[in-house]
Scaffold this active site. Structure first.
Site, PDB file in Angstrom:
ATOM      1  N   TYR A  42       0.811  -1.208   0.000  1.00  0.00           N
ATOM      2  CA  TYR A  42       0.000   0.000   0.000  1.00  0.00           C
ATOM      3  C   TYR A  42       0.852   1.268   0.000  1.00  0.00           C
ATOM      4  O   TYR A  42       0.349   2.345  -0.341  1.00  0.00           O
ATOM      5  CB  TYR A  42      -0.920   0.046   1.228  1.00  0.00           C
ATOM      6  N   ILE A 222     -12.921  -5.062   7.444  1.00  0.00           N
ATOM      7  CA  ILE A 222     -11.986  -3.939   7.526  1.00  0.00           C
ATOM      8  C   ILE A 222     -12.300  -2.930   6.412  1.00  0.00           C
ATOM      9  O   ILE A 222     -11.523  -2.752   5.477  1.00  0.00           O
ATOM     10  CB  ILE A 222     -10.518  -4.396   7.455  1.00  0.00           C
TER      11      ILE A 222
END
Length: 268
Positions: A42, A222
């Protein structure tokens, strides 16, 4: 029984603006979130770590998960050890609560890769191990190979991709199934069934989706969120209890769509 994760955590995929990422993590923790999910791939581990540092929440109360990616880092034994250390340095922490194999592709090889995960646990640097984007055969292989109990499997899961086989496996084998993209990138929020249930409960479509996801034993979600309003809305799904008819209606949605694909994925 495996330790239970909070029903709702904060996902950080595509949360690429450094200040926004740090602030959203800080805000989430101060609102009551305790599960923070990131990944080497990420590119925001440093910002996530800064958000944790800024929050008025002790580190030991935060369940922090990251993932090693087979492209950016690599999954040979030595690469896993090196990349876990690099992730901890970027996050500014001395240990990881959970470390995942991000994808079973590239140089992933169960024996070498997972031996490194076991050794990180033995050394006290990683407390739990997980895998992501596996299928049943790969999960079975991972369990046979690991000395450490498998703690979590993270997959795309939402009303358009309900993953019943993986839910059943998590329940039978007693590990956490962690749902990413639980709102189907926002598309599920506009589905008539979801909107109708939200209207009847006087709540938001996001809360309906998340409550449906977490109504399954051993399954947590999430969702990514950056604004305080969305963070609050997602967390409030804990307070919504869907009835059997609501759950059956969502289960009956026939639309099927997968949003996350990559070459070599086990379902291809």
């Amino acid at each position: 029984m495996v330790a239970t994760l909070p029903p709702i955590g904060i996902g950080t995929w595509q949360n690429s603006d450094p200040e926004q990422c740090a602030d959203s993590v800080r805000t989430a923790l101060e609102l009551g979130y305790r599960h923070v999910d990131t990944a080497e791939h990420y590119g925001n581990e440093q910002s996530v770590g800064e958000g944790i540092e800024r929050a008025a929440v002790p580190r030991e109360e935060v369940f922090l998960a990251t993932k090693i990616h087979p492209v950016t880092g690599g999954l040979t034994y030595d690469e896993v050890i090196e990349e876990a250390d690099a992730s901890m340095n970027r996050l500014g922490v001395e240990y990881l609560d959970l470390l995942y194999v991000h994808w079973p592709v590239g140089d992933y090889e169960a024996t070498a890769t997972l031996r490194a995960f076991d050794d990180l646990v033995d050394d006290g640097l990683v407390r739990n191990v997980g895998v992501s984007n596996f299928d049943i055969d790969l999960l079975d292989e991972a369990r046979r190979t690991l000395e450490t109990p498998l703690f979590a499997h993270q997959v795309e899961l939402h009303p358009f991709l309900p993953q019943p086989e993986l839910i059943d496996d998590a329940q039978r084998r007693d590990y956490n199934l962690v749902a990413y993209s639980p709102l189907a990138r926002g598309e599920a929020l506009d589905h008539p069934t979801i909107r109708d249930i939200a209207d009847r409960h006087g709540t938001s479509p996001a809360r309906v989706c998340l409550s449906w996801v977490t109504s399954h034993d051993n399954v947590v979600a999430i969702p990514k969120a950056t604004s305080r309003r969305h963070l609050e809305d997602n967390l409030a799904s804990n307070e919504l209890e869907l009835d059997e008819n609501d759950i059956a209606s969502i289960d009956a949605i026939e639309q099927r769509k997968r949003f996350v694909e990559r070459d070599g994925a086990p379902w291809q």
